[in-house]
Design a protein around this motif. Structure first.
Motif, PDB file in Angstrom:
ATOM      1  N   LYS A   1       4.126  -5.843   4.865  1.00  9.07           N
ATOM      2  CA  LYS A   1       4.758  -5.844   3.545  1.00  9.07           C
ATOM      3  C   LYS A   1       4.174  -6.930   2.645  1.00  9.07           C
ATOM      4  O   LYS A   1       4.076  -6.752   1.425  1.00  9.07           O
TER       5      LYS A   1
ATOM      6  N   TYR B   1       0.788  -5.603   1.470  1.00  5.69           N
ATOM      7  CA  TYR B   1       0.998  -4.636   0.389  1.00  5.69           C
ATOM      8  C   TYR B   1       1.353  -5.356  -0.915  1.00  5.69           C
ATOM      9  O   TYR B   1       0.802  -5.051  -1.978  1.00  5.69           O
TER      10      TYR B   1
ATOM     11  N   ALA C   1      -0.728  -5.058  -4.305  1.00  6.90           N
ATOM     12  CA  ALA C   1      -0.094  -4.308  -5.384  1.00  6.90           C
ATOM     13  C   ALA C   1      -0.075  -5.099  -6.689  1.00  6.90           C
ATOM     14  O   ALA C   1      -0.204  -4.523  -7.771  1.00  6.90           O
TER      15      ALA C   1
ATOM     16  N   PRO D   1       5.233   1.817  -2.334  1.00 10.83           N
ATOM     17  CA  PRO D   1       5.728   0.708  -1.515  1.00 10.83           C
ATOM     18  C   PRO D   1       6.412   1.155  -0.230  1.00 10.83           C
ATOM     19  O   PRO D   1       6.405   0.421   0.764  1.00 10.83           O
TER      20      PRO D   1
ATOM     21  N   LEU E   1       3.541   2.185   2.011  1.00  9.70           N
ATOM     22  CA  LEU E   1       2.549   1.109   2.090  1.00  9.70           C
ATOM     23  C   LEU E   1       1.139   1.638   1.809  1.00  9.70           C
ATOM     24  O   LEU E   1       0.190   1.393   2.562  1.00  9.70           O
ATOM     25  N   ARG E   2       1.018   2.361   0.695  1.00 11.37           N
ATOM     26  CA  ARG E   2      -0.259   2.924   0.274  1.00 11.37           C
ATOM     27  C   ARG E   2      -0.489   2.645  -1.213  1.00 11.37           C
ATOM     28  O   ARG E   2       0.456   2.647  -1.999  1.00 11.37           O
TER      29      ARG E   2
ATOM     30  N   TRP F   1      -5.870   2.486  -0.314  1.00  6.10           N
ATOM     31  CA  TRP F   1      -5.582   1.403   0.620  1.00  6.10           C
ATOM     32  C   TRP F   1      -4.412   1.862   1.484  1.00  6.10           C
ATOM     33  O   TRP F   1      -3.366   2.242   0.957  1.00  6.10           O
TER      34      TRP F   1
ATOM     35  N   ILE G   1      -1.914   0.525   4.513  1.00  6.21           N
ATOM     36  CA  ILE G   1      -1.485  -0.694   5.199  1.00  6.21           C
ATOM     37  C   ILE G   1      -0.589  -0.288   6.359  1.00  6.21           C
ATOM     38  O   ILE G   1       0.484   0.295   6.156  1.00  6.21           O
TER      39      ILE G   1
END
Length: 312
Positions: A17, A20, A24, A72, A75-76, A95, A97
């Motif tokens: 997290k 990310y 982000a 979120p 996680l992309r 991306w 994660i």
């Protein structure tokens, strides 16, 4: 049309997290990606945004615009260049994660692209560029992510401001015309300013600190007349691993302009004792950088203030 899809990955010792969150927020990119100088939001609506990126490539400053979709929960982060440079016809990616444990993450970078006219030689060139760039980018990104999550005490951000009874344009001009700083600023001994593309500058200069020590720095600057100049140092003094900042000029309702210098730095922990002596620690390094950088910024702001007020 031939679309190529490739993937690279790396393991990061940080919580998924957190990885990310740092990716982000584009404000973090100059810290995470060594070539990145500055990123700004052009549009933002919900989980979709349009951003403009300034970065260095082979010693030159470049910029481009991309669209991103943030996820979120999954996680992309997906991205797509609006206009790609030849021989690239189209470039995008994702991306991904993936948590491997509490403080370990697999970070996957997917690229999807095609060449103009499906030219085989161009596609081979793009293959090589994407592979070499990804192999260089991911280890640097891993280091930046781990540093950002594990060494918060090494990061320092601060601002200095002055109120000026003059115009934002004159203040901006004073900072923008850095090629004249040797005659305008006593702490600048030599300077070289290159601006091959309007608004994109490379500034190399020698400065003298209050303690008499001399430093050579080089920065890439992104200029937004007559509001802001953002920069990232690409040649750093020994006590820092990162230095970004900006100059801002905001006119208030009373007609008075607030000129602000903002800095974000990361202390180079390995060099603290070499620079400051055997007894120095992180606290001393933070105090030293706040004092030294702040003193130079305040001196520049004071000279800019006098320049602008004299031209009223």
């Amino acid at each position: 049309m031939t679309t190529r899809e490739v993937e690279h990955e790396i393991t990061v010792m940080a919580a998924a997290k957190e990885v990310y969150r740092l990716l982000a927020k584009v404000e973090n990119w100059p810290r995470l990606f060594p070539p990145n100088v500055y990123v700004e939001h052009l549009e933002q609506e919900g989980d979709r945004e349009r951003i403009r990126i300034w970065a260095t490539a082979n010693g030159e400053a470049k910029n481009w615009t991309s669209r991103r979709h943030l996820d979120p929960e999954g996680l992309r982060i997906t991205f797509q260049q609006e206009v790609s440079s030849p021989p690239i016809a189209e470039m995008g990616g994702t991306w991904i994660i993936e948590p491997l444990g509490t403080d370990e993450t697999r970070l996957r970078l997917l690229h999807s692209y095609r060449a103009i006219d499906d030219d085989p030689e161009s596609l081979a060139w793009i293959d090589e560029a994407v592979d070499s760039n990804s192999r260089a980018e991911l280890p640097a990104l891993k280091a930046g992510l781990e540093e950002a999550t594990q060494t918060a005490e090494l990061t320092l951000s601060f601002t200095d401001s002055v109120r000026v009874e003059g115009s934002a344009k004159d203040l901006y001009d004073f900072i923008n015309e850095a090629d004249r700083w040797t005659e305008r600023l006593p702490h600048v001994s030599t300077v070289k300013l290159t601006e091959d593309t309007p608004g994109l500058q490379v500034l190399r200069m020698d400065t003298v600190a209050k303690d008499g020590s001399a430093h050579t720095t080089e920065s890439v600057r992104v200029c937004f007349p007559h509001q802001r100049i953002a920069y990232k140092q690409t040649t750093l003094p020994a006590l820092m691993t990162l230095h970004t900042g900006n100059w801002q000029f905001e006119e208030g309702d009373d007609g008075v302009v607030t000129a602000t210098s903002q800095h974000t730095v990361v202390v180079n922990a390995e060099n603290i004792t070499k620079v400051l002596g055997p007894d120095a620690g992180v606290k001393r390094a933070r105090e030293f950088l706040r004092s030294a950088l702040g003193a130079n910024s305040r001196a520049t702001l004071d000279h800019a203030k006098r320049y602008a007020e004299a031209r009223r």
